[in-house]
Scaffold this motif. Structure first.
Motif, mmCIF file in Angstrom:
data_model
loop_
_atom_site.group_PDB
_atom_site.id
_atom_site.type_symbol
_atom_site.label_atom_id
_atom_site.label_comp_id
_atom_site.label_asym_id
_atom_site.label_seq_id
_atom_site.Cartn_x
_atom_site.Cartn_y
_atom_site.Cartn_z
ATOM 1 N N VAL A 42 0.844 -1.208 0.000
ATOM 2 C CA VAL A 42 0.000 0.000 0.000
ATOM 3 C C VAL A 42 0.878 1.256 0.000
ATOM 4 O O VAL A 42 0.672 2.181 -0.796
ATOM 5 C CB VAL A 42 -0.957 -0.001 1.211
ATOM 6 C CG1 VAL A 42 -1.637 1.348 1.384
ATOM 7 C CG2 VAL A 42 -2.003 -1.097 1.052
ATOM 8 N N ALA A 43 1.870 1.278 0.875
ATOM 9 C CA ALA A 43 2.756 2.441 0.953
ATOM 10 C C ALA A 43 3.584 2.587 -0.321
ATOM 11 O O ALA A 43 3.865 3.708 -0.774
ATOM 12 C CB ALA A 43 3.670 2.326 2.174
ATOM 13 N N GLY A 44 3.977 1.462 -0.918
ATOM 14 C CA GLY A 44 4.748 1.497 -2.159
ATOM 15 C C GLY A 44 3.952 2.072 -3.315
ATOM 16 O O GLY A 44 4.467 2.864 -4.106
ATOM 17 N N ARG A 45 2.679 1.676 -3.404
ATOM 18 C CA ARG A 45 1.818 2.229 -4.472
ATOM 19 C C ARG A 45 1.670 3.741 -4.306
ATOM 20 O O ARG A 45 1.701 4.490 -5.279
ATOM 21 C CB ARG A 45 0.457 1.555 -4.464
ATOM 22 C CG ARG A 45 0.434 0.224 -5.144
ATOM 23 C CD ARG A 45 -1.009 -0.287 -5.307
ATOM 24 N NE ARG A 45 -1.043 -1.718 -5.226
ATOM 25 C CZ ARG A 45 -1.114 -2.451 -4.106
ATOM 26 N NH1 ARG A 45 -1.181 -1.861 -2.942
ATOM 27 N NH2 ARG A 45 -1.140 -3.763 -4.144
ATOM 28 N N LEU A 50 3.539 9.272 -6.802
ATOM 29 C CA LEU A 50 4.204 10.577 -6.872
ATOM 30 C C LEU A 50 5.060 10.701 -8.116
ATOM 31 O O LEU A 50 5.391 11.806 -8.541
ATOM 32 C CB LEU A 50 5.072 10.787 -5.628
ATOM 33 C CG LEU A 50 4.355 10.772 -4.284
ATOM 34 C CD1 LEU A 50 5.373 10.829 -3.147
ATOM 35 C CD2 LEU A 50 3.360 11.916 -4.187
ATOM 36 N N TRP A 51 5.448 9.560 -8.686
ATOM 37 C CA TRP A 51 6.322 9.548 -9.861
ATOM 38 C C TRP A 51 5.590 9.052 -11.099
ATOM 39 O O TRP A 51 6.219 8.710 -12.097
ATOM 40 C CB TRP A 51 7.555 8.679 -9.583
ATOM 41 C CG TRP A 51 8.389 9.272 -8.506
ATOM 42 C CD1 TRP A 51 8.360 8.954 -7.175
ATOM 43 C CD2 TRP A 51 9.346 10.309 -8.637
ATOM 44 N NE1 TRP A 51 9.250 9.730 -6.488
ATOM 45 C CE2 TRP A 51 9.876 10.569 -7.357
ATOM 46 C CE3 TRP A 51 9.815 11.038 -9.724
ATOM 47 C CZ2 TRP A 51 10.850 11.533 -7.137
ATOM 48 C CZ3 TRP A 51 10.787 11.995 -9.494
ATOM 49 C CH2 TRP A 51 11.294 12.233 -8.217
ATOM 50 N N SER A 52 4.267 9.039 -11.060
ATOM 51 C CA SER A 52 3.514 8.605 -12.238
ATOM 52 C C SER A 52 3.705 9.615 -13.367
ATOM 53 O O SER A 52 4.106 10.764 -13.140
ATOM 54 C CB SER A 52 2.029 8.484 -11.911
ATOM 55 O OG SER A 52 1.461 9.782 -11.744
ATOM 56 N N ARG A 53 3.391 9.196 -14.559
ATOM 57 C CA ARG A 53 3.525 10.079 -15.723
ATOM 58 C C ARG A 53 2.723 11.359 -15.512
ATOM 59 O O ARG A 53 3.213 12.465 -15.735
ATOM 60 C CB ARG A 53 3.055 9.333 -16.972
ATOM 61 C CG ARG A 53 3.093 10.162 -18.236
ATOM 62 C CD ARG A 53 2.579 9.329 -19.430
ATOM 63 N NE ARG A 53 2.524 10.102 -20.617
ATOM 64 C CZ ARG A 53 1.475 10.841 -21.005
ATOM 65 N NH1 ARG A 53 0.395 10.869 -20.259
ATOM 66 N NH2 ARG A 53 1.504 11.533 -22.117
ATOM 67 N N ASP A 54 1.474 11.217 -15.062
ATOM 68 C CA ASP A 54 0.618 12.384 -14.869
ATOM 69 C C ASP A 54 1.156 13.322 -13.792
ATOM 70 O O ASP A 54 1.130 14.541 -13.944
ATOM 71 C CB ASP A 54 -0.806 11.951 -14.516
ATOM 72 C CG ASP A 54 -1.523 11.313 -15.694
ATOM 73 O OD1 ASP A 54 -1.097 11.521 -16.854
ATOM 74 O OD2 ASP A 54 -2.512 10.590 -15.462
#
Length: 85
Positions: A42-45, A50-54
């Protein structure tokens, strides 16, 4: 692991590079502790979002808009100073 993204015991497990024993111990630990595995997942997702493309494009856009606004102000100030001279 990726130290700037993964915080040990918070959103993942970090192991020393090329240390197969430590890696295996971490995997076994996750297999034996479903609660830990779930909490880290959960914490990893959340950290990865925060670093997603969007997210990166949104941040880049905000920086670009701030830069453009600052540049406009600097250019206007330069023009104003020249007209006063």
């Amino acid at each position: 692991g990726i130290p700037f993204l993964v915080e040990n015991e918070v959103n993942g497990l970090l192991v020393e590079r090329d240390n197969e024993v430590e890696l295996a111990e971490g995997v076994i630990r996750l297999l034996n502790d479903a609660c830990l595995a779930g909490r880290l997942a959960v914490a990893g997702r959340k950290a990865c979002s925060l670093w997603s493309r969007d997210a990166v494009l949104r941040t880049f856009s905000e920086v670009a808009q701030t830069y453009a606004g600052a540049k406009s102000l600097l250019l206007a100030a330069g023009r104003s100073r020249r007209t006063q001279e």
